[in-house]
Structure formats: structure tokens, C-alpha cells
Design an enzyme around this catalytic site. Sequence first.
Site, PDB file in Angstrom:
ATOM      1  N   HIS A  53       0.841  -1.190   0.000  1.00 28.48           N
ATOM      2  CA  HIS A  53       0.000   0.000   0.000  1.00 28.48           C
ATOM      3  C   HIS A  53       0.878   1.243   0.000  1.00 28.48           C
ATOM      4  O   HIS A  53       2.100   1.157   0.072  1.00 28.48           O
ATOM      5  CB  HIS A  53      -0.981  -0.009   1.173  1.00 28.48           C
ATOM      6  N   HIS A  55       1.382   3.972   1.968  1.00 32.84           N
ATOM      7  CA  HIS A  55       1.904   4.746   3.098  1.00 32.84           C
ATOM      8  C   HIS A  55       3.431   4.804   3.069  1.00 32.84           C
ATOM      9  O   HIS A  55       4.097   3.815   2.783  1.00 32.84           O
ATOM     10  CB  HIS A  55       1.410   4.166   4.431  1.00 32.84           C
ATOM     11  N   ASP A  57       5.787   4.865   5.219  1.00 32.02           N
ATOM     12  CA  ASP A  57       6.620   3.972   6.021  1.00 32.02           C
ATOM     13  C   ASP A  57       6.700   2.566   5.425  1.00 32.02           C
ATOM     14  O   ASP A  57       7.415   1.709   5.950  1.00 32.02           O
ATOM     15  CB  ASP A  57       6.132   3.911   7.474  1.00 32.02           C
ATOM     16  N   HIS A  58       6.013   2.348   4.307  1.00 28.63           N
ATOM     17  CA  HIS A  58       6.102   1.071   3.601  1.00 28.63           C
ATOM     18  C   HIS A  58       6.745   1.199   2.223  1.00 28.63           C
ATOM     19  O   HIS A  58       7.117   0.184   1.637  1.00 28.63           O
ATOM     20  CB  HIS A  58       4.717   0.445   3.457  1.00 28.63           C
ATOM     21  N   HIS A 111      -7.702  -0.751   5.536  1.00 26.28           N
ATOM     22  CA  HIS A 111      -6.682   0.182   6.018  1.00 26.28           C
ATOM     23  C   HIS A 111      -6.521   1.307   4.999  1.00 26.28           C
ATOM     24  O   HIS A 111      -6.531   2.490   5.349  1.00 26.28           O
ATOM     25  CB  HIS A 111      -5.374  -0.571   6.217  1.00 26.28           C
ATOM     26  N   ASP A 128      -0.390  -3.703   6.432  1.00 25.55           N
ATOM     27  CA  ASP A 128      -1.085  -3.198   7.618  1.00 25.55           C
ATOM     28  C   ASP A 128      -2.547  -3.634   7.661  1.00 25.55           C
ATOM     29  O   ASP A 128      -3.367  -2.975   8.306  1.00 25.55           O
ATOM     30  CB  ASP A 128      -1.013  -1.668   7.658  1.00 25.55           C
ATOM     31  N   HIS A 166       4.268  -4.349  11.194  1.00 24.55           N
ATOM     32  CA  HIS A 166       4.670  -3.642  12.410  1.00 24.55           C
ATOM     33  C   HIS A 166       4.803  -4.600  13.591  1.00 24.55           C
ATOM     34  O   HIS A 166       4.163  -5.656  13.634  1.00 24.55           O
ATOM     35  CB  HIS A 166       3.644  -2.565  12.780  1.00 24.55           C
TER      36      HIS A 166
END
Length: 254
Positions: A53, A55, A57-58, A111, A128, A166
Amino acid sequence: MHVVPLPALADNYIWLLHDGEGNAIVVDPGEAAPVESALRSRKLTLRAVLLTHHHHDHIGGAGRLRDDHRVPVYAPDDDRIEVATHRVKDGETLRLEQPSARFDVIAVPGHTLSHIVYVGEGVLLCGDTLFSLGCGRLFEGSPAQMLSSLRRIASLPGDTLVCCGHEYTAANGRFAQTVEPDNAALKQRVDEVARLRANHRPSVPATLSSELACNPFLRVDSEGVMDWCRQHGAANDPVARFTALRSAKDVFSA
């Protein structure tokens, strides 16, 4: 296939998968440095990057890895993921030659609306959407969408390894025990996680069968979760039960 969680950023995991011949892929590299370090130390050659996805942080390290290693980047069809070289969608199968691997792509809105997971080689690379003992927050999708997505995941073989994005398991476990305090499998899992984290070891991957026994978000039809939902006025409908659980988790702290 060897499966290695690489700690990144505050509490992310980048997933490194490699064969016995030095070929590797990485999933959701929020930063490039941990990947580069792992490739050097293990004498691996990066062959592909998979993204679940949009985001940051990914995906934050994906562009650098793509350019430095000249590898394809597979991602959902979402314009917010500008680093992608190949788009994949629900129902497709991704076949890689090096390492030799096959992954089915499943759309899991909740998400985010364009979130996907990759399933193959005995692993679920779920970003996530599903966490150990928890699930992702609903930033874009609806509770009905997320519940449907989790039910698709729940239908996979029980020995599938859940590789999530995570290290949230300990906190998720504290919430789960408020929902099902008498769940013996959950207590065993919480104790196991405490031992792992005390020794600075990751709590994941976990098997899907363990999650089905312990994770309240996969257990909205179980008696224990339904009892909790009755106490919170949301027992009649699975979506209502899931909504109550997710809303309670969003404000939980302990």
C-alpha cells in the site's frame, strides 16, 4: 524460501525473502538502509520489490532500491505509489524467476482502499491489514470492507505464516485480553510474545491458525467476542461487532 523480518523506522518490519542461491526480494521497504545492510551481510542479490500500500513507512526506500539495483517494483494500482514499475491487482498471480516464487494477489480494502496482500511460498505478506493479535486502522475503507478482507485472509491454510508490517503484538495482546480474558490460547500467545520481546526478538511471523485462535478481529463470530460485544451493545451483526472492536481498540491504552 527463507523469511527474515528486518526492523526499520520506529516499529516497522521490512520482509526479506531469499532462496539458497543468493536471490532476494523485499516487501514494503520503508527505508533502504536496513535492506542494503542485510543484502551485504547475507551476500544476496536483490531481484524485486513488492509493495502492499501507499503509506510512506512502507514505500519510502523503494525508489532508492529500484534505482540502485535496477529491479522491478510491484505495487497496487494507486497513483500515490509513483515508484512502481509494475501494477498488480486482485486475482492476479505474480511469478518471479529469481528467486523462483509465485504469489497470489488479493485485494484487501480497509486500512487503505487500494491495499493488497501477497500470498505464496507459505507466507502471507499482509502489510497493515492484519497484525498479530490485531488489525490495521481504517484510514480509508469501511468496517464492512475490512471485515470482508479479513475473512478472505482467514480462509487461507492455517500453517500460512503471517508477515505483517509492524511490531504491535504486545499492545494488541493487552487489548485482546480485555475482550477474551478466558481465552487460553491467547494467554499462551501473550506470554510467548513477552518472552520474545524480552530477548529482543520479533514476535512475528505467526501462523494463521494461531491468529484464528487468538486474534479478536478474526473471531467476531466466536462466543467470547460475542459476549464482549453484547456488553457493548453490538451483538446482532458481524459488521457491528467488528466496528465495536475496532472503535474500542482505537482509544485503548494500557
